[in-house]
Each structure stands twice: as C-alpha cells, then as structure tokens.
Motif scaffolding. Sequence first.
Motif, PDB file in Angstrom:
ATOM      1  N   GLY A 580       0.854  -1.173   0.136  1.00  0.00           N
ATOM      2  CA  GLY A 580       0.003   0.115   0.003  1.00  0.00           C
ATOM      3  C   GLY A 580       0.730   1.156  -0.018  1.00  0.00           C
ATOM      4  N   PRO A 581       0.393   2.497   0.030  1.00  0.00           N
ATOM      5  CA  PRO A 581       0.896   3.607  -0.492  1.00  0.00           C
ATOM      6  C   PRO A 581       1.445   4.321   1.004  1.00  0.00           C
ATOM      7  CG  PRO A 581      -1.403   4.157  -0.269  1.00  0.00           C
ATOM      8  CD  PRO A 581      -1.519   2.738  -0.193  1.00  0.00           C
ATOM      9  N   ASP A 582       1.392   3.845   2.108  1.00  0.00           N
ATOM     10  CA  ASP A 582       1.753   4.406   3.329  1.00  0.00           C
ATOM     11  C   ASP A 582       2.964   3.912   3.640  1.00  0.00           C
ATOM     12  OD1 ASP A 582      -0.809   5.774   3.228  1.00  0.00           O
ATOM     13  OD2 ASP A 582      -1.535   4.533   4.700  1.00  0.00           O
ATOM     14  N   VAL A 583       4.009   4.648   3.695  1.00  0.00           N
ATOM     15  CA  VAL A 583       5.630   4.096   3.906  1.00  0.00           C
ATOM     16  C   VAL A 583       6.217   5.188   4.898  1.00  0.00           C
ATOM     17  CG1 VAL A 583       7.702   3.765   3.149  1.00  0.00           C
ATOM     18  CG2 VAL A 583       5.715   3.230   1.885  1.00  0.00           C
ATOM     19  N   ALA A 584       6.751   4.692   6.052  1.00  0.00           N
ATOM     20  CA  ALA A 584       7.638   5.563   6.728  1.00  0.00           C
ATOM     21  C   ALA A 584       8.826   4.789   7.290  1.00  0.00           C
ATOM     22  CB  ALA A 584       6.896   6.002   7.963  1.00  0.00           C
ATOM     23  N   ILE A 585       9.996   5.125   6.544  1.00  0.00           N
ATOM     24  CA  ILE A 585      11.063   4.241   6.719  1.00  0.00           C
ATOM     25  C   ILE A 585      12.394   5.028   7.017  1.00  0.00           C
ATOM     26  CG2 ILE A 585      10.358   2.135   5.304  1.00  0.00           C
ATOM     27  CD1 ILE A 585      11.862   3.368   3.065  1.00  0.00           C
ATOM     28  N   PHE A 586      13.307   4.843   7.423  1.00  0.00           N
ATOM     29  CA  PHE A 586      14.747   5.289   7.692  1.00  0.00           C
ATOM     30  C   PHE A 586      15.864   4.319   7.545  1.00  0.00           C
ATOM     31  CE2 PHE A 586      14.454   3.722  11.827  1.00  0.00           C
ATOM     32  CZ  PHE A 586      15.882   3.664  12.352  1.00  0.00           C
ATOM     33  N   GLU A 587      17.096   4.841   7.170  1.00  0.00           N
ATOM     34  CA  GLU A 587      18.352   4.132   6.889  1.00  0.00           C
ATOM     35  C   GLU A 587      19.175   4.801   7.490  1.00  0.00           C
ATOM     36  OE1 GLU A 587      20.925   1.544   3.551  1.00  0.00           O
ATOM     37  OE2 GLU A 587      19.225   2.655   3.069  1.00  0.00           O
ATOM     38  N   SER A 588      20.158   4.055   8.268  1.00  0.00           N
ATOM     39  CA  SER A 588      21.528   4.621   8.843  1.00  0.00           C
ATOM     40  C   SER A 588      22.533   3.705   8.166  1.00  0.00           C
ATOM     41  CB  SER A 588      21.375   4.260  10.239  1.00  0.00           C
ATOM     42  OG  SER A 588      22.681   4.818  10.949  1.00  0.00           O
ATOM     43  N   GLY A 589      23.332   4.274   7.384  1.00  0.00           N
ATOM     44  CA  GLY A 589      24.393   3.515   6.683  1.00  0.00           C
ATOM     45  C   GLY A 589      25.367   4.702   6.028  1.00  0.00           C
ATOM     46  N   THR A 590      26.383   3.850   5.303  1.00  0.00           N
ATOM     47  CA  THR A 590      27.506   4.796   4.825  1.00  0.00           C
ATOM     48  C   THR A 590      27.202   5.068   3.404  1.00  0.00           C
ATOM     49  OG1 THR A 590      29.095   3.376   6.339  1.00  0.00           O
ATOM     50  CG2 THR A 590      30.023   4.534   4.259  1.00  0.00           C
ATOM     51  N   ALA A 606      25.615   8.343   7.190  1.00  0.00           N
ATOM     52  CA  ALA A 606      24.452   9.137   6.850  1.00  0.00           C
ATOM     53  C   ALA A 606      22.994   8.602   7.644  1.00  0.00           C
ATOM     54  CB  ALA A 606      23.962   9.592   5.560  1.00  0.00           C
ATOM     55  N   LEU A 607      22.234   9.419   7.917  1.00  0.00           N
ATOM     56  CA  LEU A 607      20.851   8.884   8.514  1.00  0.00           C
ATOM     57  C   LEU A 607      19.808   9.561   7.547  1.00  0.00           C
ATOM     58  CD1 LEU A 607      19.443   8.225  11.710  1.00  0.00           C
ATOM     59  CD2 LEU A 607      18.324   9.509  10.049  1.00  0.00           C
ATOM     60  N   GLY A 608      19.167   8.644   6.711  1.00  0.00           N
ATOM     61  CA  GLY A 608      18.081   9.287   5.843  1.00  0.00           C
ATOM     62  C   GLY A 608      16.555   8.675   6.399  1.00  0.00           C
ATOM     63  N   ALA A 609      15.816   9.308   5.996  1.00  0.00           N
ATOM     64  CA  ALA A 609      14.336   9.097   6.178  1.00  0.00           C
ATOM     65  C   ALA A 609      13.374   9.529   4.953  1.00  0.00           C
ATOM     66  CB  ALA A 609      13.635   9.653   7.500  1.00  0.00           C
ATOM     67  N   LEU A 610      12.147   8.411   4.921  1.00  0.00           N
ATOM     68  CA  LEU A 610      11.394   8.678   3.731  1.00  0.00           C
ATOM     69  C   LEU A 610      10.061   8.576   4.290  1.00  0.00           C
ATOM     70  CD1 LEU A 610      11.724   7.626  -0.025  1.00  0.00           C
ATOM     71  CD2 LEU A 610       9.680   6.958   1.487  1.00  0.00           C
ATOM     72  N   LEU A 611       9.230   9.523   3.800  1.00  0.00           N
ATOM     73  CA  LEU A 611       7.721   9.532   4.350  1.00  0.00           C
ATOM     74  C   LEU A 611       6.825   9.552   2.951  1.00  0.00           C
ATOM     75  CD1 LEU A 611       7.839  12.091   7.210  1.00  0.00           C
ATOM     76  CD2 LEU A 611       8.077   9.646   7.233  1.00  0.00           C
ATOM     77  N   SER A 612       5.976   8.835   2.822  1.00  0.00           N
ATOM     78  CA  SER A 612       4.981   8.763   1.758  1.00  0.00           C
ATOM     79  C   SER A 612       3.668   8.345   2.088  1.00  0.00           C
ATOM     80  CB  SER A 612       5.480   8.049   0.465  1.00  0.00           C
ATOM     81  OG  SER A 612       4.530   8.221  -0.541  1.00  0.00           O
ATOM     82  N   GLY A 613       2.637   9.049   1.513  1.00  0.00           N
ATOM     83  CA  GLY A 613       1.090   8.567   1.884  1.00  0.00           C
ATOM     84  C   GLY A 613       0.766   9.178   3.190  1.00  0.00           C
ATOM     85  N   SER A 614       0.024   8.456   3.869  1.00  0.00           N
ATOM     86  CA  SER A 614      -0.605   9.063   5.118  1.00  0.00           C
ATOM     87  C   SER A 614       0.272   8.536   6.318  1.00  0.00           C
ATOM     88  CB  SER A 614      -1.879   8.490   5.843  1.00  0.00           C
ATOM     89  OG  SER A 614      -2.392   8.801   6.567  1.00  0.00           O
ATOM     90  N   LEU A 615       0.527   9.695   7.198  1.00  0.00           N
ATOM     91  CA  LEU A 615       1.339   9.115   8.504  1.00  0.00           C
ATOM     92  C   LEU A 615       0.604   8.739   9.550  1.00  0.00           C
ATOM     93  CD1 LEU A 615       3.445  12.505   8.271  1.00  0.00           C
ATOM     94  CD2 LEU A 615       3.927  10.253   7.411  1.00  0.00           C
ATOM     95  N   THR A 616      -0.754   8.797   9.684  1.00  0.00           N
ATOM     96  CA  THR A 616      -1.416   8.330  10.781  1.00  0.00           C
ATOM     97  C   THR A 616      -2.496   7.463  10.253  1.00  0.00           C
ATOM     98  OG1 THR A 616      -3.045  10.275  10.567  1.00  0.00           O
ATOM     99  CG2 THR A 616      -1.352  10.448  12.247  1.00  0.00           C
ATOM    100  N   PRO A 617      -3.104   6.303  11.090  1.00  0.00           N
ATOM    101  CA  PRO A 617      -4.295   5.359  10.487  1.00  0.00           C
ATOM    102  C   PRO A 617      -5.462   6.355  10.484  1.00  0.00           C
ATOM    103  CG  PRO A 617      -3.688   5.105  12.865  1.00  0.00           C
ATOM    104  CD  PRO A 617      -2.740   6.225  12.320  1.00  0.00           C
ATOM    105  N   ARG A 618      -6.450   5.358   9.852  1.00  0.00           N
ATOM    106  CA  ARG A 618      -7.573   5.987   9.527  1.00  0.00           C
ATOM    107  C   ARG A 618      -8.382   6.250  10.956  1.00  0.00           C
ATOM    108  NH1 ARG A 618     -10.758   3.143   4.555  1.00  0.00           N
ATOM    109  NH2 ARG A 618      -9.569   4.048   3.008  1.00  0.00           N
ATOM    110  N   SER A 619      -9.086   7.192  11.334  1.00  0.00           N
ATOM    111  CA  SER A 619      -9.573   7.594  12.582  1.00  0.00           C
ATOM    112  C   SER A 619     -11.161   8.313  12.468  1.00  0.00           C
ATOM    113  CB  SER A 619      -8.720   8.468  13.194  1.00  0.00           C
ATOM    114  OG  SER A 619      -9.566   8.884  14.628  1.00  0.00           O
ATOM    115  N   TRP A 620     -11.981   8.216  13.264  1.00  0.00           N
ATOM    116  CA  TRP A 620     -13.212   8.772  13.154  1.00  0.00           C
ATOM    117  C   TRP A 620     -13.013  10.338  13.376  1.00  0.00           C
ATOM    118  CZ3 TRP A 620     -14.114  11.542  17.655  1.00  0.00           C
ATOM    119  CH2 TRP A 620     -13.571  11.211  18.770  1.00  0.00           C
ATOM    120  N   ARG A 621     -11.743  10.688  13.850  1.00  0.00           N
ATOM    121  CA  ARG A 621     -11.571  12.097  13.981  1.00  0.00           C
ATOM    122  C   ARG A 621     -11.426  13.068  13.011  1.00  0.00           C
ATOM    123  NH1 ARG A 621      -7.320  12.515  18.922  1.00  0.00           N
ATOM    124  NH2 ARG A 621      -8.187  14.756  18.919  1.00  0.00           N
TER     125      ARG A 621
END
Length: 813
Positions: A580-590, A606-621
């Motif tokens: 699915g489209p929701d991704v939140a990952i990071f990598e620590s490497g050379t 280096a430390l890098g991060a990638l965010l794509s899609g929604s960062l929170t789950p579906r909610s009634w709020r």
Amino acid sequence: MRVPLPWLLEYCDPGLDVHGVEERLTMTGTKVEAIHRQGVGSAANFVVGRVLEAEQHPDADRLKVCRVDLGADAGGEPAVIVCGAPNVAAGQTVAVARPGAVLPDGRELGEARLRGIVSEGMILSESELAIGEGADGILVLDGQGADAQLVPGTPLADVLEIATDVLELEITPNRPDCLGVYGVARELHAATGAPLAAAPWSEDPGTPGAVAGAQVSVECPDLCPRFTARVFEDVTIAESPAWLKARLTAAGQRPINNVVDITNYVMLLTGQPLHAFDLDRVAGARLNVRRAHDGEQVETLDGQTRTLDGEMVVIEDAEGPTSIAGLMGGARSEVASDTSRVLLEVATWSGPNIHRTSSALGLRSEASNRFEKGLQPEQAMHAQAVATHLMVELCGATAAPGTIDVGEQGRPARVIRLREQRVRSILGVAVPVPRQAEILGRLDFASEPAPDGLDVTVPPLRRDDVTREVDLIEEVARIDGLERLPATLPARRGAAGMLTHAQRVQRAAEDAMVGRGLHEVVGWSFADPELLDRLRIPADDEMRRVVTLENPLSQAQSIMRPTLVGSLLDIARHNVSRNGPDVAIFESGTVLRAAREGPGSEEHHALGALLSGSLTPRSWRGARDEADFFAAKALLSSMLDALHVDWSVQPETWPFLHPGRSATVLAGGHGSEPARLGYLGELHPLVAAAWDMERTAVFAVDLGKVAAAAPPVVAFSPFPSVPALRQDLAVTLPDTVAAAEVLDRVRAAAGEILDDVNVFDVYTGGQVGAGRRSLALALSFQTQDRTLTDEDVAPVRERIVAALAGLGGELRG
C-alpha cells in the motif's frame, strides 16, 4: 560432500553409531550438516537368491515364472516369483525381496497374484534398491561378493550396501584434505583414537619411468604445477559392479561405466580428481597444457560449446583443445563403448585460476570444487595408485610400463616450533606435551621434542592451511576438545569498553526515528550508475564523484552509493507495490564519494528518512496527516532537538527535490560559518514518478557532522519556580519573508527574557492585502527569580515590534 558411513568405517571404525560419529566429527571441526538414508529403510527380508528355473508365464508374454532358492531359512522349498525382467534366466544369483520387505519408496511388499499365479516376492533391479539407475533388467549378483558363489539366503546387506547412512559434511575451504573419504577417516581417527587403516595408495601397482606411445608437455607450469598420466591397454568397457554403483549413488554420483566410475570413485576416496582420455582419440598421442587463446572454443562432455579467454587453461592434442583443464573433459576424446586404450590423467591445477574459469564460464563440477580449494602435487600419485589397482581389477586392463610425471613432485616440508607456554597462554589451560604430540600424530603431523615444546613437521596435504604456531594450537585444541576448555574472561589490563560520542549520537538518532514510528531498513551499499540520471544529478554536481568498483557483482551494482535517497526509494517502491501507499522508513548507513584530489574516497555515516502517503491511521476524528515538507521537518526536528543540536533550515534547490519545497539543513552559525548537515524536502515530481511514487518527503543528514554539533554532555538547567508570562502577537509581513527569519528577529530583539516563541497561526486574504500574510506568534517570557508583569515585558515587546518593522512588518489591530 556426501560420505557413505560404511565406506568411512572401512578405514576407521570407532564402534559408534551414525549419531556418535556425527557428534565426534562436528565437535572437532568437521561439521555434519545432515544424515541421510540411502537405499532401503531396513535390510530385513532382503536376501540373495538363485534362480533354479525361469519358465514362460502361461498367460503373459512378458512375464516369467521363476523358482528361486532362498536358502534353508525359507523353509527348504524354492519360492515362486513372477518376474517381468527380460534378462532373468536360470542359474543366476539375484537380489530378492521377500514378503514384508520395505522398498525405498516406502511400499511394503506382500504376496501378489499376477495373472493367476501367486508371486512370493520380487527379484530386484538396481533402481528398486536405490543403488543405481538400471531399471530395465534385474540385478545379477554373480561375481559380486568376495566369493563368486554366493550362498542363497545370505542377507543381501552382507553383499551390497543397500541400507546406507550417509553423512552430509560441510568442508571449509581451508581443508581440501577432507574432500576425500580417507581424509575424513583421518579426522575420525584423530577425534576418537580408533585405528586408522593404511592409506589406499600405500601400495602402487604402477611403475615409474617413460611411457611408450604417449607424451605430455606443459607450457604454463605456474597454472599446472604437476601433470601425471598412465596408459592402460586391453581395457574392457562395461557396467561397474553393483558394490561400486551403490557407493557412487550413495555419494551423489551417477554411475556411467567402469572407467568413468573408477575416476569418480577415486576422486571421492582421495579428494583428487582424475580424467580418462580414449588414447586412440587423442590426435598424435600427445597432450599439451597451455593457456587458451581469446575466443577459442571447446565442446565439453555436457554437449555445450564453451568460449574461452587467455587466462583459462586447456589440454590440447594435435588437432586442438580437447578439454578445459580442471573443469570438464572434451567430447572428442571421451571414453566410449569401443574404447580399448585409456590415458589416465591426474594433474594439479592453480586453485585461483580454476575458480576464475569456473565463474567466468558458469561451469561448476565436482572436480572444480576440489581444485579451486588448492590441492597438493603429492595427491596426484595418490590417485594414480588407487586408480591403477581398480583399472586392472575391474576393467581387465594392463598397465603399460612407466608413468608420465611433469612438473613439481613436492616441496620441502615446513617445520614449526610449538611452545608449551604458548599453548597455555592461547587456550587458557595447559595441554601436556605428550598429549600434543599424540594429537598431531593422529593428524599426520610428525613431531620431535624441543627445549620448550615440539618441532612439528607439517604434512604435504596441510601445507597451505597450517603455516603458523597458532594453527598448530588450533589443531591441538579442537581434537583435545574445545568443549573442555574452561570459560574464562580475557585479561582487560585496565581497559573499559564504552561508546564514543559519535556512536552515542548515532544510536540516539536511530532511536528517535524508531520512537516516531518509522521502520529501519537496510539497503545495498552498491548502486547502479543510472541512479545519478534518475535523480537528475547535474554533470558538475558533487554527487557525480562516485567510487567505481573494479569487480562489481553486476553493472547494476558497480558504484558505491553517493546518497541514501536511492536505496530508500528502491525499498519504498518495493513496499508500496506490495503493502500500500503508506511508507515511513529510515536507513542509517555509509555513503561514499571519490576524493576530490588523487585516489581514495570520502566516506561518512548518514541517516536518511522517507515519508509517503498517510502518517496516521484512519480515524473517526477526521482527515489523516499526509507526508509533506513539514512532516519531514517535524521528524527531523524531533531527532536533532533530542540531540540538543542548534539547527536551522535554509531554502536551497537540490536537483532531486521539489524546487519550491527543498532546503539545506544547517547547524550552528552563531558567530561562525554554519555547518551543512544535509538536505530536506519533497521529491521532485519527475524523480517520484521514476520510482512510481506519489508525493514523498525525504531528508538525510551526515551523522558525523551532527555529532560534532551535538554537545557531548548536556548540562542540567533547573525548572523555574515562577510561572511564565504568555502573550500573543499578530503581525502582517510580506509573504516573501520566511517564518524562520521572523523568529530569529524576535529572539534577537527580546534577549534572554524570552523563553520561547513559535508561530501558531497563518492567515492570508483580503484583510491583510495582496502579497502579505499574517503570522500569529506565541511569546513566553520568564525569569528564574520572579514573576514578570506586563510592565516588565512592555519594553521587550516594543523592541520586538521595531525589529519586525525592519522586515516590513505591521501589527494587526
């Protein structure tokens, strides 16, 4: 490597069952990966029989009714067995399964009625015993035992290895001496103390000297240290006896004919590969060993035509290459059914060269597996001696006088001093010198007493493995019993282990990412050169200074990655396509880049991060938070703030980031040039499309520079005992003024009395005019000693308003 247990016990029998043998070999360094069962599950009800009569079945053209003598234990009367094999005949000695026998496929045999006649058993073929591939006819045992006249009723297991335990061994690359059954037997002898039979090559029926009618020359002795050959005449090509087929099958080899089977059997026994040439098909009766020519081709025994290069070695006759040295023979000179003269070649080849050739051609064989680990020249004559005996016995051949022997016959033995005190200091426990000598003697090392221990002579088959005193100590330790060594702590000599500041910063940064719900990933350090184009990196950009591999696994992994964003995108696309489209990952490497001047490289963690899609789950709020520039910045803030780094971002264009949503991450800058930590922003739409991604935000920072900016020790500041005074301020400014610049001006104007300031609202519209926007600021004033009043902060507020006026700011009413 598969070793049939009966074959192993023929040379060393410690009186243990298969699991006992497995335990002793594994505990002394020859690891048993698995135990297999070859043949029938149980030898019960398998006996030798003699066919007394074989009459045509009255109701079936392809069946015969046989009366078979199964010995006195069968009740004295011959058994009636219906057999469909075309070669069954009266007078034959055969293998019989009686009712109750369990065949290799698990079937239990019982009496069966075949076309009206009850069959009281089965006359067996090789395949039905799983000792060979012969399925067209029954197995005839005439002449298979030590006594050619086998007695009916004799248990078949006394004649053939029909129920064999097979050890599957993991032989490490430094122990090619254990790639033969006798080498493993020596290990078992050392591990248990059980007697070791004489080496099968201890008696050589061949003779030295020139060989009439055959010649060998070697043009590349660096790649072929030794080449031996013997000639055999009056050779009869036939099937191998059943005992030989059974052993080869159990060892994982396919029986072919007696000559080829002998070469495989000897290789399995001694560890030294052999090759048989049909001497009448060797043009000119002369073999020459040389480097191949670029583009030269050879048709090998598997029917494939191989194209060679100049670093490979061929064996040629007068008509050209006839085999690829150390890998596989050629089709033109292979042994055939009409072969009557055999030239048996046993040679030593350069291990690294064989490994290179095997990899380049994609051709692996049992021979190449052994050669590439480095065999010794002495092993050539070991194999010749065993093969000569078998060629005479099983092929009816006559060994021609002489042995062709070109090249090195051996090297001077290495003598190593083994000091008693050094053994004690390395192992932490004393091993008596006589015990050391006993262990080394079992492993074929010779030793003489020395003033401080032993002078040990390394045997030829271990010369490449045992080169130092510590190697001898390892041999003593593993045979004496590593499990017996006491558990002791190493001498620390005042040393204390602790993480460096940079290591603590790296761990804290990674923990911060995990704490915010990101998943850690590990990408390839290798990258495709096309990555730079996919990231839209200009030709003059720093990231074009890549480190290129000299021996890459493939073109797609031929450079070292200059940034983490490529591996993050590869992993993100893999997950998006599956999860699915929701991704939140990071990598620590050379990451690496080529040095600006001269050879070498510049490397940082280096430390890098990638965010794509929604960062929170579906909610009634309501609506979910989506990945964007500010989400990535908030994530970066949580990490750098946890490390107490004074940081900021500055708008800047990066080739792979969105032109209006990208920035450089900076550290410090108060009175000095700020350090560039990395980048932050949303992916350029073209880059995101190249990885089939939607809106995606990334950041990456150099953890080495982050560690330099992070204080090694964080000082405690006491909490104020008085409340803060909070005020809000709304100001309109040109929309070209960045919020970060506004906050910097506020902090500078307010001084230490300002505890905190942040933007809590942004407004654009007709009320503030075109080209302007309103920022609502939350100000918090505080001191340690007293509660502030509005009168105390009024002058500060005026300074703030004046500072903002310098940016074109006006207070909103």
